[in-house]
Motif scaffolding. Structure first.
Motif, PDB file in Angstrom:
ATOM      1  N   GLU A 138      38.665  11.151  49.767  1.00 37.17           N
ATOM      2  CA  GLU A 138      37.299  11.674  49.851  1.00 37.17           C
ATOM      3  C   GLU A 138      37.152  12.622  51.034  1.00 37.17           C
ATOM      4  N   LYS A 139      37.861  12.359  52.125  1.00 38.05           N
ATOM      5  CA  LYS A 139      37.837  13.284  53.268  1.00 38.05           C
ATOM      6  C   LYS A 139      38.349  14.658  52.857  1.00 38.05           C
ATOM      7  N   VAL A 140      39.480  14.674  52.149  1.00 34.84           N
ATOM      8  CA  VAL A 140      40.062  15.941  51.702  1.00 34.84           C
ATOM      9  C   VAL A 140      39.104  16.654  50.749  1.00 34.84           C
ATOM     10  N   ALA A 141      38.525  15.904  49.841  1.00 37.64           N
ATOM     11  CA  ALA A 141      37.570  16.493  48.887  1.00 37.64           C
ATOM     12  C   ALA A 141      36.366  17.078  49.610  1.00 37.64           C
ATOM     13  N   SER A 142      35.913  16.420  50.660  1.00 38.10           N
ATOM     14  CA  SER A 142      34.717  16.906  51.372  1.00 38.10           C
ATOM     15  C   SER A 142      34.992  18.210  52.109  1.00 38.10           C
ATOM     16  N   VAL A 143      36.247  18.432  52.517  1.00 32.99           N
ATOM     17  CA  VAL A 143      36.585  19.729  53.127  1.00 32.99           C
ATOM     18  C   VAL A 143      36.419  20.839  52.095  1.00 32.99           C
ATOM     19  N   ILE A 144      36.938  20.614  50.903  1.00 28.10           N
ATOM     20  CA  ILE A 144      36.840  21.622  49.845  1.00 28.10           C
ATOM     21  C   ILE A 144      35.403  21.781  49.380  1.00 28.10           C
ATOM     22  N   ARG A 145      34.659  20.697  49.433  1.00 28.60           N
ATOM     23  CA  ARG A 145      33.245  20.714  49.044  1.00 28.60           C
ATOM     24  C   ARG A 145      32.356  21.301  50.146  1.00 28.60           C
ATOM     25  N   LYS A 146      32.925  21.506  51.319  1.00 28.08           N
ATOM     26  CA  LYS A 146      32.277  22.134  52.477  1.00 28.08           C
ATOM     27  C   LYS A 146      31.255  21.238  53.167  1.00 28.08           C
ATOM     28  N   ASP A 147      31.366  19.914  53.000  1.00 33.69           N
ATOM     29  CA  ASP A 147      30.456  19.047  53.734  1.00 33.69           C
ATOM     30  C   ASP A 147      31.204  18.099  54.685  1.00 33.69           C
ATOM     31  N   TYR A 148      32.447  18.427  54.986  1.00 31.25           N
ATOM     32  CA  TYR A 148      33.195  17.671  55.987  1.00 31.25           C
ATOM     33  C   TYR A 148      32.546  17.916  57.349  1.00 31.25           C
ATOM     34  N   PRO A 149      32.435  16.902  58.193  1.00 32.78           N
ATOM     35  CA  PRO A 149      31.664  17.059  59.438  1.00 32.78           C
ATOM     36  C   PRO A 149      32.249  18.020  60.461  1.00 32.78           C
ATOM     37  N   ASN A 150      33.529  18.352  60.373  1.00 33.00           N
ATOM     38  CA  ASN A 150      34.126  19.280  61.337  1.00 33.00           C
ATOM     39  C   ASN A 150      34.121  20.691  60.751  1.00 33.00           C
ATOM     40  N   PRO A 151      33.259  21.592  61.237  1.00 30.83           N
ATOM     41  CA  PRO A 151      33.164  22.945  60.666  1.00 30.83           C
ATOM     42  C   PRO A 151      34.416  23.786  60.913  1.00 30.83           C
ATOM     43  N   GLN A 152      35.199  23.445  61.928  1.00 27.99           N
ATOM     44  CA  GLN A 152      36.444  24.183  62.153  1.00 27.99           C
ATOM     45  C   GLN A 152      37.392  24.005  60.971  1.00 27.99           C
ATOM     46  N   VAL A 153      37.500  22.792  60.471  1.00 27.49           N
ATOM     47  CA  VAL A 153      38.375  22.509  59.331  1.00 27.49           C
ATOM     48  C   VAL A 153      37.853  23.195  58.079  1.00 27.49           C
ATOM     49  N   VAL A 154      36.546  23.114  57.854  1.00 30.09           N
ATOM     50  CA  VAL A 154      35.955  23.715  56.652  1.00 30.09           C
ATOM     51  C   VAL A 154      36.162  25.218  56.638  1.00 30.09           C
ATOM     52  N   GLN A 155      35.854  25.878  57.761  1.00 22.40           N
ATOM     53  CA  GLN A 155      35.944  27.344  57.805  1.00 22.40           C
ATOM     54  C   GLN A 155      37.384  27.834  57.796  1.00 22.40           C
ATOM     55  N   MET A 156      38.312  27.006  58.218  1.00 23.68           N
ATOM     56  CA  MET A 156      39.716  27.364  58.135  1.00 23.68           C
ATOM     57  C   MET A 156      40.137  27.556  56.675  1.00 23.68           C
ATOM     58  N   ILE A 157      39.511  26.740  55.772  1.00 29.21           N
ATOM     59  CA  ILE A 157      39.850  26.768  54.357  1.00 29.21           C
ATOM     60  C   ILE A 157      38.867  27.618  53.556  1.00 29.21           C
ATOM     61  N   SER A 158      37.616  27.663  53.987  1.00 33.63           N
ATOM     62  CA  SER A 158      36.596  28.335  53.187  1.00 33.63           C
ATOM     63  C   SER A 158      35.555  29.012  54.060  1.00 33.63           C
ATOM     64  N   SER A 159      35.675  30.329  54.177  1.00 34.52           N
ATOM     65  CA  SER A 159      34.709  31.155  54.896  1.00 34.52           C
ATOM     66  C   SER A 159      34.967  32.588  54.462  1.00 34.52           C
ATOM     67  N   GLN A 160      34.349  33.556  55.124  1.00 29.89           N
ATOM     68  CA  GLN A 160      34.563  34.946  54.715  1.00 29.89           C
ATOM     69  C   GLN A 160      35.901  35.500  55.188  1.00 29.89           C
ATOM     70  N   ILE A 161      36.552  34.788  56.086  1.00 28.82           N
ATOM     71  CA  ILE A 161      37.928  35.146  56.462  1.00 28.82           C
ATOM     72  C   ILE A 161      38.670  33.832  56.701  1.00 28.82           C
ATOM     73  N   ASP A 162      39.315  33.346  55.659  1.00 31.97           N
ATOM     74  CA  ASP A 162      39.939  32.033  55.693  1.00 31.97           C
ATOM     75  C   ASP A 162      41.368  32.115  55.182  1.00 31.97           C
ATOM     76  N   ALA A 163      42.069  30.990  55.228  1.00 29.69           N
ATOM     77  CA  ALA A 163      43.466  30.957  54.798  1.00 29.69           C
ATOM     78  C   ALA A 163      43.596  31.289  53.315  1.00 29.69           C
ATOM     79  N   ASP A 164      42.631  30.866  52.510  1.00 28.78           N
ATOM     80  CA  ASP A 164      42.651  31.143  51.073  1.00 28.78           C
ATOM     81  C   ASP A 164      42.603  32.644  50.817  1.00 28.78           C
ATOM     82  N   ARG A 165      41.609  33.315  51.353  1.00 31.56           N
ATOM     83  CA  ARG A 165      41.455  34.757  51.119  1.00 31.56           C
ATOM     84  C   ARG A 165      42.605  35.553  51.722  1.00 31.56           C
ATOM     85  N   MET A 166      43.034  35.155  52.916  1.00 38.02           N
ATOM     86  CA  MET A 166      44.120  35.900  53.547  1.00 38.02           C
ATOM     87  C   MET A 166      45.396  35.827  52.718  1.00 38.02           C
ATOM     88  N   ASP A 167      45.678  34.662  52.142  1.00 35.73           N
ATOM     89  CA  ASP A 167      46.892  34.568  51.331  1.00 35.73           C
ATOM     90  C   ASP A 167      46.748  35.334  50.020  1.00 35.73           C
TER      91      ASP A 167
END
Length: 451
Positions: free
Chosen positions: A157-186
């Protein structure tokens, strides 16, 4: 005393040779086990770019490779943060490396729920790849869940919440999902490489030099602004030149209509499909399960299309042949509202010569917002890109960059009317040559116009 599963490292790291990142390094046993899970291996059989390979023939790469690439960029960011910006050195803004494993797992699994020809398939059968991603991660029957659940109770559920963007640590969320993130860069670098284009290339090394954590997420040093600008422009160019290419969209339209025709015919004769297209029946009936979904990939659909090309239904067989043999529809740009009457008149001509307009015409809209800033009046908004000054103050990217300001908040793209190529081939010997001639008069320089 045995080492807890979450802390188990490989004796010798595993590497995957990669054309974009050179080597992808796997050090955690958990990550290697996830890569070997059947739900993740399925991504080898799903193209990253769907129908784009009909336009750029090199674009045959898979979501498996992309997911590994997102993991690798995230791993590098975690290493940089641990070395240069640890929470021990900066308790307010630093990186807590105990978050590494959840970030790496989320990066690796962010696309695990994609289906065959994902976006077109979703539109026909009302599936949602993000919901399926959550199901794969959190459903006890999947290998992915069983691996994650060994880390600790509640870890899936922790992993799912990161992808769902409601994980409490915004650094982790934005690393995976933001306007410049690992997903878009790859995907920009990977898609540019495999399509043989230069539009998506940018200086990843420089961006990773200037990326920094802060308490509300991810930011970038102001001295790296030009590298971020380059990334924004590259993303804009990829959408305009690659992702929104008219031929790729034409093939999407054919695929869409092909699946719609198959669904329509199933309603008339459900038993006909049991012998050759059985795996699609749960979707025709809108009664599918996660198990049904995971049985599908691009190869399964292409096999069914090969069978459908010999079907007794002329529309189904023709659309299947057009898709398999790359015979895209033609298209013309139009202005919504202004050209609605023209589209109606052109559709009537198409029907008059014998094409069913439901399956041989379409309006396709493709727009993208290259960059946006925070808009408090909007319910859903993107996480804006922040630059950090030497004194720790933040400035939003478009306020520091005139180049980005020119793109910010503006959508780019077009709307197109798609139709059979035969309508503009001007075959004067055809019984309907007058209709073909009349139809061609509606198009000038790739756009609709009044004759």
């Amino acid at each position: 005393m045995s080492i807890p599963y979450k802390e188990q490292l490989l004796t010798i790291e595993k590497v995957f040779r990669d054309p974009v990142h050179d080597y992808i390094h796997v050090q955690h046993q958990v990550i290697l086990d996830l890569i070997n899970a059947k739900e993740f291996q399925r991504l080898r059989r799903i193209k990253q770019l769907g129908t784009t390979s009909f336009t750029f023939h090199g674009g045959e790469h898979s979501r498996f490779g992309h997911s590994l690439g997102v993991y690798e960029i995230t791993r590098r960011i975690c290493d940089l943060f641990r070395r240069n910006y640890s929470i021990e050195d900066d308790p307010d803004n630093g990186w807590d490396d105990s978050e590494r494993l959840v970030a790496l797992c989320a990066a690796l699994l962010h696309d695990v729920g994609h289906g065959p020809y994902s976006h077109t398939f979703e539109g026909i059968f009302n599936t949602n790849h993000e919901e399926f991603t959550m199901m794969i991660i959190t459903s006890p029957e999947t290998e992915v869940f069983q691996i994650l659940n060994q880390v600790e109770a509640g870890f899936p559920e922790k992993v799912a919440s990161v992808i769902r963007k409601d994980y409490p640590n915004p650094q982790v969320v934005q690393m995976i999902s933001s306007q410049i993130d690992a997903d878009r860069m790859d995907y920009l670098l990977r898609d540019a490489y495999f399509t043989g284009t230069e539009y998506g290339t940018f200086d990843l090394t420089r961006i990773l030099r200037v990326i920094r954590p802060y308490k509300e997420g991810i930011t970038f040093s102001t001295n790296g602004m030009h590298a971020v600008e380059d990334y924004i422009v590259s993303r804009y160019q990829m959408y305009m030149q690659i992702y929104f290419h008219p031929v790729s969209r034409a093939m999407e339209v054919i695929l869409d209509h092909l699946l719609k025709r198959g669904t329509f015919l199933y309603q008339e004769d459900p038993h006909y499909y049991e012998g050759h297209s059985r795996l699609l029946i749960p979707f025709f009936e809108n009664a599918y399960t996660l198990e049904d979904y995971l049985k599908l990939d691009d190869g399964v659909l292409n096999t069914y299309f090969t069978v459908w090309a010999d079907d007794k239904d002329q529309i189904l067989s023709d659309l299947a042949a057009r898709f398999l043999n790359r015979r895209p529809f033609k298209s013309a740009r139009f202005q919504p509202g202004e050209d609605d009457t023209l589209i109606t008149e052109m559709t009537q001509l198409i029907e008059r010569v014998g094409f069913n307009p439901t399956f041989y015409t379409a309006v396709n809209t493709s727009y993208d917002l290259p960059y946006d800033f925070y808009r408090p009046d909007q319910k859903h908004h993107r996480t804006q890109i922040e630059l950090i000054e030497k004194d720790g103050s933040l400035i939003e990217l478009s306020k520091a960059s005139d180049l980005v300001a020119a793109l910010a908040g503006q959508t780019h793209g077009d709307e197109r009317f798609f139709f059979p190529k035969e309508m503009i081939q001007n075959d004067r010997t055809n019984l309907f040559s007058d209709e073909f001639t009349e139809f061609s008069r509606y198009i000038h320089n790739g756009a609709l116009r009044r004759p």
